[in-house]
Design a protein around this motif. Structure first.
Motif, PDB file in Angstrom:
ATOM      1  N   LEU A  18       0.858  -1.186   0.000  1.00 15.24           N
ATOM      2  CA  LEU A  18       0.000   0.000   0.000  1.00 15.24           C
ATOM      3  C   LEU A  18       0.893   1.235   0.000  1.00 15.24           C
ATOM      4  O   LEU A  18       2.028   1.196   0.498  1.00 15.24           O
ATOM      5  N   ARG A  19       0.343   2.328  -0.511  1.00 12.23           N
ATOM      6  CA  ARG A  19       1.043   3.602  -0.448  1.00 12.23           C
ATOM      7  C   ARG A  19       0.131   4.611   0.237  1.00 12.23           C
ATOM      8  O   ARG A  19      -0.964   4.912  -0.269  1.00 12.23           O
ATOM      9  N   LEU A  20       0.590   5.129   1.353  1.00  9.28           N
ATOM     10  CA  LEU A  20      -0.162   6.128   2.099  1.00  9.28           C
ATOM     11  C   LEU A  20       0.298   7.526   1.694  1.00  9.28           C
ATOM     12  O   LEU A  20       1.474   7.739   1.385  1.00  9.28           O
ATOM     13  N   LEU A  47       5.935   5.554  16.633  1.00 11.40           N
ATOM     14  CA  LEU A  47       6.562   6.135  15.447  1.00 11.40           C
ATOM     15  C   LEU A  47       7.026   5.005  14.542  1.00 11.40           C
ATOM     16  O   LEU A  47       7.716   4.089  14.978  1.00 11.40           O
ATOM     17  N   VAL A  48       6.682   5.107  13.277  1.00  9.15           N
ATOM     18  CA  VAL A  48       7.041   4.091  12.298  1.00  9.15           C
ATOM     19  C   VAL A  48       8.232   4.527  11.461  1.00  9.15           C
ATOM     20  O   VAL A  48       9.159   3.750  11.214  1.00  9.15           O
ATOM     21  N   THR A  68       9.063   2.618   3.092  1.00  5.82           N
ATOM     22  CA  THR A  68       9.879   3.736   2.629  1.00  5.82           C
ATOM     23  C   THR A  68       9.103   5.032   2.800  1.00  5.82           C
ATOM     24  O   THR A  68       7.988   5.172   2.277  1.00  5.82           O
ATOM     25  N   ILE A  69       9.691   5.969   3.527  1.00 12.43           N
ATOM     26  CA  ILE A  69       9.070   7.279   3.725  1.00 12.43           C
ATOM     27  C   ILE A  69       9.685   8.256   2.739  1.00 12.43           C
ATOM     28  O   ILE A  69      10.885   8.194   2.434  1.00 12.43           O
ATOM     29  N   SER A  70       8.862   9.146   2.223  1.00 11.76           N
ATOM     30  CA  SER A  70       9.354  10.163   1.296  1.00 11.76           C
ATOM     31  C   SER A  70       8.471  11.399   1.410  1.00 11.76           C
ATOM     32  O   SER A  70       7.433  11.375   2.093  1.00 11.76           O
ATOM     33  N   LEU A  80       4.162   7.171   2.503  1.00 14.95           N
ATOM     34  CA  LEU A  80       4.713   5.981   3.138  1.00 14.95           C
ATOM     35  C   LEU A  80       4.396   4.799   2.228  1.00 14.95           C
ATOM     36  O   LEU A  80       3.243   4.377   2.126  1.00 14.95           O
ATOM     37  N   GLN A  81       5.418   4.288   1.569  1.00 21.33           N
ATOM     38  CA  GLN A  81       5.267   3.110   0.723  1.00 21.33           C
ATOM     39  C   GLN A  81       5.512   1.882   1.585  1.00 21.33           C
ATOM     40  O   GLN A  81       6.562   1.781   2.223  1.00 21.33           O
ATOM     41  N   MET A  82       4.558   0.972   1.584  1.00 18.11           N
ATOM     42  CA  MET A  82       4.639  -0.204   2.442  1.00 18.11           C
ATOM     43  C   MET A  82       4.593  -1.462   1.583  1.00 18.11           C
ATOM     44  O   MET A  82       3.664  -1.640   0.778  1.00 18.11           O
ATOM     45  N   HIS A  83       5.578  -2.304   1.758  1.00 15.53           N
ATOM     46  CA  HIS A  83       5.645  -3.583   1.058  1.00 15.53           C
ATOM     47  C   HIS A  83       5.699  -4.721   2.074  1.00 15.53           C
ATOM     48  O   HIS A  83       5.975  -4.508   3.253  1.00 15.53           O
ATOM     49  N   SER A  84       5.470  -5.931   1.581  1.00 21.84           N
ATOM     50  CA  SER A  84       5.563  -7.136   2.423  1.00 21.84           C
ATOM     51  C   SER A  84       4.789  -6.965   3.719  1.00 21.84           C
ATOM     52  O   SER A  84       5.289  -7.264   4.813  1.00 21.84           O
TER      53      SER A  84
END
Length: 115
Positions: A18-20, A47-48, A68-70, A80-84
């Protein structure tokens, strides 16, 4: 005072992605360090990931290598890109200033990881 609106959550199977997004308004987004926080069922908010105004990042051990935060300062938006994804990632995800968040939080976006 900067305000945040989170979006992009949903229901996803384990292993999914998902991408938040976090839209900021009310102040100059680029001057703030930003963090993604989450609160799981029956747990305290934690905090993540964080990103400084210059782009330096840091992650909680539980998500390092998967998230991955950007940020895009021109768009006043953080990501916030979330994988797996794992079931234990199930939580309401919030963005806010880092390291001392505003007292006022957005509604957050629900992420549910379940088969």
């Amino acid at each position: 005072q900067v305000q945040f609106v989170e979006s992009g959550g949903g229901l996803v199977q384990p292993g999914g992605s998902l991408r938040l997004s976090c839209a900021a308004s009310g102040s100059i987004f680029s001057i703030f360090n930003m963090g993604w926080y989450r609160q799981g069922p029956g747990k305290q908010r934690e905090l993540v990931a964080s990103i400084t105004r210059r782009g330096s990042t840091n992650y909680a051990d539980s998500v390092r290598g998967r998230f991955t935060i950007s940020r895009d300062n021109a768009k006043n938006t953080g990501y916030l890109q979330m994988h797996s994804l794992k079931p234990e990632d199930t939580a309401v995800y919030y963005c806010n200033i880092f390291p001392v968040p505003n007292d006022s939080w957005g509604q957050g976006t629900q992420v549910t990881v379940s088969s």
